[in-house]
Design a protein around this motif. Structure first.
Motif, mmCIF file in Angstrom:
data_model
loop_
_atom_site.group_PDB
_atom_site.id
_atom_site.type_symbol
_atom_site.label_atom_id
_atom_site.label_comp_id
_atom_site.label_asym_id
_atom_site.label_seq_id
_atom_site.Cartn_x
_atom_site.Cartn_y
_atom_site.Cartn_z
ATOM 1 N N GLU A 179 -1.906 26.622 -0.413
ATOM 2 C CA GLU A 179 -2.898 26.250 -1.419
ATOM 3 C C GLU A 179 -2.266 25.441 -2.548
ATOM 4 O OE1 GLU A 179 -2.583 29.409 -0.138
ATOM 5 O OE2 GLU A 179 -4.314 29.168 1.172
ATOM 6 N N GLU A 180 -1.076 25.851 -3.004
ATOM 7 C CA GLU A 180 -0.381 25.109 -4.059
ATOM 8 C C GLU A 180 -0.014 23.704 -3.574
ATOM 9 O OE1 GLU A 180 2.208 28.360 -6.522
ATOM 10 O OE2 GLU A 180 2.795 28.024 -4.442
ATOM 11 N N ALA A 181 0.447 23.620 -2.333
ATOM 12 C CA ALA A 181 0.822 22.324 -1.755
ATOM 13 C C ALA A 181 -0.392 21.403 -1.638
ATOM 14 C CB ALA A 181 1.474 22.527 -0.393
ATOM 15 N N ILE A 182 -1.522 21.953 -1.230
ATOM 16 C CA ILE A 182 -2.741 21.152 -1.086
ATOM 17 C C ILE A 182 -3.199 20.616 -2.439
ATOM 18 C CG2 ILE A 182 -5.208 21.256 -0.508
ATOM 19 C CD1 ILE A 182 -4.391 23.189 1.791
ATOM 20 N N LYS A 183 -3.181 21.458 -3.466
ATOM 21 C CA LYS A 183 -3.585 21.007 -4.806
ATOM 22 C C LYS A 183 -2.719 19.839 -5.275
ATOM 23 C CE LYS A 183 -5.569 25.251 -6.629
ATOM 24 N NZ LYS A 183 -5.448 26.308 -7.641
ATOM 25 N N PHE A 184 -1.406 19.965 -5.091
ATOM 26 C CA PHE A 184 -0.482 18.896 -5.485
ATOM 27 C C PHE A 184 -0.763 17.628 -4.672
ATOM 28 C CE2 PHE A 184 3.529 16.592 -4.836
ATOM 29 C CZ PHE A 184 3.875 16.329 -6.162
ATOM 30 N N ALA A 185 -0.916 17.777 -3.356
ATOM 31 C CA ALA A 185 -1.155 16.628 -2.479
ATOM 32 C C ALA A 185 -2.457 15.918 -2.839
ATOM 33 C CB ALA A 185 -1.176 17.076 -1.020
ATOM 34 N N GLU A 186 -3.501 16.682 -3.158
ATOM 35 C CA GLU A 186 -4.775 16.071 -3.521
ATOM 36 C C GLU A 186 -4.658 15.276 -4.822
ATOM 37 O OE1 GLU A 186 -7.352 19.489 -3.412
ATOM 38 O OE2 GLU A 186 -7.932 19.078 -1.333
ATOM 39 N N GLY A 192 10.831 27.608 5.113
ATOM 40 C CA GLY A 192 9.695 28.421 4.709
ATOM 41 C C GLY A 192 8.852 27.714 3.669
ATOM 42 N N GLY A 193 7.702 28.267 3.397
ATOM 43 C CA GLY A 193 6.790 27.660 2.439
ATOM 44 C C GLY A 193 6.159 26.393 2.995
ATOM 45 N N TRP A 194 5.697 25.548 2.086
ATOM 46 C CA TRP A 194 4.988 24.324 2.461
ATOM 47 C C TRP A 194 5.547 23.147 1.683
ATOM 48 C CZ3 TRP A 194 1.441 24.207 6.337
ATOM 49 C CH2 TRP A 194 1.066 25.453 6.838
ATOM 50 N N ASP A 195 5.648 22.009 2.352
ATOM 51 C CA ASP A 195 6.154 20.788 1.738
ATOM 52 C C ASP A 195 5.055 19.735 1.671
ATOM 53 O OD1 ASP A 195 8.632 21.984 1.688
ATOM 54 O OD2 ASP A 195 9.525 20.708 3.236
ATOM 55 N N VAL A 196 5.159 18.879 0.677
ATOM 56 C CA VAL A 196 4.304 17.696 0.567
ATOM 57 C C VAL A 196 5.231 16.512 0.741
ATOM 58 C CG1 VAL A 196 2.809 16.352 -0.946
ATOM 59 C CG2 VAL A 196 2.670 18.851 -0.962
ATOM 60 N N LYS A 197 4.929 15.695 1.755
ATOM 61 C CA LYS A 197 5.833 14.610 2.115
ATOM 62 C C LYS A 197 5.041 13.335 2.397
ATOM 63 C CE LYS A 197 9.858 14.039 5.065
ATOM 64 N NZ LYS A 197 10.619 14.611 6.160
ATOM 65 N N MET A 236 0.849 -1.185 0.000
ATOM 66 C CA MET A 236 0.000 0.000 0.000
ATOM 67 C C MET A 236 0.890 1.242 0.000
ATOM 68 S SD MET A 236 -2.983 0.907 2.676
ATOM 69 C CE MET A 236 -4.170 2.126 2.246
ATOM 70 N N ALA A 237 0.501 2.232 -0.747
ATOM 71 C CA ALA A 237 1.274 3.474 -0.835
ATOM 72 C C ALA A 237 1.181 4.255 0.477
ATOM 73 C CB ALA A 237 0.753 4.314 -1.985
ATOM 74 N N ALA A 238 2.181 5.059 0.718
ATOM 75 C CA ALA A 238 2.256 5.843 1.945
ATOM 76 C C ALA A 238 1.325 7.048 1.877
ATOM 77 C CB ALA A 238 3.693 6.305 2.163
ATOM 78 N N ASN A 239 0.741 7.405 3.009
ATOM 79 C CA ASN A 239 -0.100 8.590 3.094
ATOM 80 C C ASN A 239 0.732 9.837 2.822
ATOM 81 O OD1 ASN A 239 -2.520 7.244 3.754
ATOM 82 N ND2 ASN A 239 -1.840 7.054 5.857
ATOM 83 N N ILE A 240 0.056 10.921 2.514
ATOM 84 C CA ILE A 240 0.703 12.165 2.123
ATOM 85 C C ILE A 240 0.358 13.257 3.130
ATOM 86 C CG2 ILE A 240 0.784 13.925 0.312
ATOM 87 C CD1 ILE A 240 0.015 11.635 -1.667
ATOM 88 N N HIS A 241 1.356 14.088 3.456
ATOM 89 C CA HIS A 241 1.164 15.167 4.424
ATOM 90 C C HIS A 241 1.566 16.508 3.819
ATOM 91 C CE1 HIS A 241 0.663 12.390 7.869
ATOM 92 N NE2 HIS A 241 1.375 11.596 7.083
ATOM 93 N N ALA A 272 10.971 15.780 0.754
ATOM 94 C CA ALA A 272 9.625 16.148 0.322
ATOM 95 C C ALA A 272 9.412 15.778 -1.140
ATOM 96 C CB ALA A 272 9.414 17.647 0.525
ATOM 97 N N SER A 273 8.185 15.423 -1.484
ATOM 98 C CA SER A 273 7.812 15.150 -2.874
ATOM 99 C C SER A 273 7.686 16.449 -3.659
ATOM 100 C CB SER A 273 6.463 14.428 -2.937
ATOM 101 O OG SER A 273 6.475 13.263 -2.182
ATOM 102 N N GLY A 274 7.392 17.520 -2.941
ATOM 103 C CA GLY A 274 7.245 18.823 -3.571
ATOM 104 C C GLY A 274 7.379 19.924 -2.545
ATOM 105 N N LYS A 275 7.887 21.081 -2.982
ATOM 106 C CA LYS A 275 8.037 22.261 -2.132
ATOM 107 C C LYS A 275 7.304 23.405 -2.808
ATOM 108 C CE LYS A 275 12.508 20.852 -0.312
ATOM 109 N NZ LYS A 275 12.248 20.893 1.112
#
Length: 72
Positions: free
Chosen positions: A33-40, A13-18, A1-6, A25-28
């Motif tokens: 809002e940008e981080a949430i869109k990517f995470a979703e 600074g800024g926001w990370d998706v991990k 199963m794939a790992a959950n995303i945070h 991080a998978s993305g910085k």
């Protein structure tokens, strides 16, 4: 199963998706809002949960994508 995303605050600074257990991080992103869109999008792609944290690290919101992960 794939790992959950945070979505968390970035160390520089800024926001990370991990993902759970990831070292990097998978993305910085500059904005939350940008981080949430990517995470979703990633949550939908991998059918995992996305946890959105506030600036203090507490979970603000939780979204499940794909199959229902916790029936009830």
């Amino acid at each position: 199963m794939a790992a959950n995303i945070h979505v968390i605050t970035g160390k520089k600074g800024g926001w990370d998706v991990k993902r759970d257990g990831a070292v990097k991080a998978s993305g910085k992103f500059k904005t939350k809002e940008e981080a949430i869109k990517f995470a979703e999008k990633e949550g939908e792609r991998y059918n995992v949960e996305v946890f959105i944290h506030d600036e203090d690290g507490k979970i603000q919101e939780r979204e499940a994508f794909g199959k229902k992960l916790y029936p009830g």
